[in-house]
Design an enzyme around this catalytic site. Structure first.
Site: not given
Ligand code: DAK
Length: 264
Positions: A137, A117, A114
């Site tokens: 996603e 996006e 997002g």
């Molecule tokens: N959401 C919530 N918290 C997040 C996060 C996320 N997307 N990404 C990172 N954080 C938080 C981590 O939980 C951590 O918090 P604490 O544990 O310290 O409290 C903090 O940010 C630092 O992250 P990391 O410890 O994981 O840091 P690293 O350097 O190890 O890794 C990273 C960084 C960006 C590679 C990793 O955090 C990661 O892969 N994050 C997830 C990225 C991701 O997949 N984003 C989502 C894309 S999908 C919907 C449903 C879904 C969607 C939309 C609508 N509906 C049902 C309405 C999906 C849309 C998307 O955006």
């Protein structure tokens, strides 16, 4: 307006530029309801504010613009109908489509899901070296829901867009620039912000109606056949021929002086 904090969005006015900061650095600016609502409201407000001529969006902290939707907040128990009800009227990214003023994203670090996006919906993207882009996603069993499947093909073509959409793989700033996601590259996050603010400042001094209409013609034209797009361009062009700012530009050229635009 200076220094006002609206939940997860900081709004700061720098001259005629509004700087909106996604302010959840600890969660890498993951997009929760507070960011969604705060950003929509802030964009509507600054778009209406006559003191603002251009808008810059940036992410707080050193690590990124935004990592996308707050995964911890995704409500898997919501019914499809509840989710649809939640998604359709929110349209938080779509607010950018109706924003008349130019919006520039200053991007550093993670720009995922997002967050990407949101960046795609802005008019221009200034990208710091070290940034990483991805639409992961499908790895979460979803598809982009903030316009990624529609805006990315329009921006970079279907073939390149499908590569990113299907694989969810990350690309770096150089690749983002090469394929047309990034308009400009900067050496660091502070330089990306400085460059975004510089461009915004220049745009804010230009005749407001011309800036707004050129954006409208280019954006709306993409969804039209050529004849309809040319018709829209002619109408907007015709409107501008009688605008005071256009007359002032011509007069200033004749008088060899700087124009003083009023936004009229
Ligand atoms: N959401 C919530 N918290 C997040 C996060 C996320 N997307 N990404 C990172 N954080 C938080 C981590 O939980 C951590 O918090 P604490 O544990 O310290 O409290 C903090 O940010 C630092 O992250 P990391 O410890 O994981 O840091 P690293 O350097 O190890 O890794 C990273 C960084 C960006 C590679 C990793 O955090 C990661 O892969 N994050 C997830 C990225 C991701 O997949 N984003 C989502 C894309 S999908 C919907 C449903 C879904 C969607 C939309 C609508 N509906 C049902 C309405 C999906 C849309 C998307 O955006």
């Amino acid at each position: 307006m200076t220094g006002i904090k609206e939940k997860s969005i900081l709004i700061e006015q720098r001259g005629a530029v509004a700087l909106l900061t996604l302010n959840r650095a600890k969660a890498l600016n993951a997009i929760n309801d507070s960011i969604r609502h705060g950003l929509s409201e802030a964009l509507r407000n600054v778009d209406e504010d006559p003191a603002v001529g251009a808008i810059v969006i940036v992410g707080a902290g050193e690590r990124g613009f935004s990592v996308g939707a707050d995964i911890k907040e995704i409500r898997s128990h919501d019914s499809p109908i509840a989710t649809r009800r939640r998604l359709i009227p929110t349209s938080w990214i779509e607010v950018l489509d109706s924003t008349r003023k130019p919006v520039i994203a200053a991007i550093h670090g993670f720009c995922l899901g997002g967050g990407m996006e949101l960046a795609l919906a802005c008019d221009l993207r200034v990208v710091a070296i070290g940034s990483e882009f991805a639409l992961p996603e499908t790895t979460l069993g979803l598809i982009p829901g903030g316009g990624g499947t529609q805006r990315l093909p329009r921006l970079i073509g279907l073939s390149r867009a499908l590569d990113l959409l299907l694989t969810g793989e990350r690309i770096d700033a150089d690749e983002a620039f090469r394929i047309g996601i990034a308009n400009r590259l900067a050496e660091s996050s502070s330089e990306a912000l400085a460059e975004a603010l510089r461009i915004a400042e220049v745009l804010s001094t230009r005749p407001r109606a011309a800036i707004s209409y050129v954006k409208e013609a280019a954006r709306a034209g993409l969804d039209m056949d050529l004849a309809s797009g040319l018709k829209l361009e002619k109408s907007l062009f015709a409107l501008l021929t009688s605008s005071p700012d256009r007359a002032e530009a011509a007069a200033a050229f004749r008088d060899k002086r700087k124009p003083i635009f009023t936004g009229a």
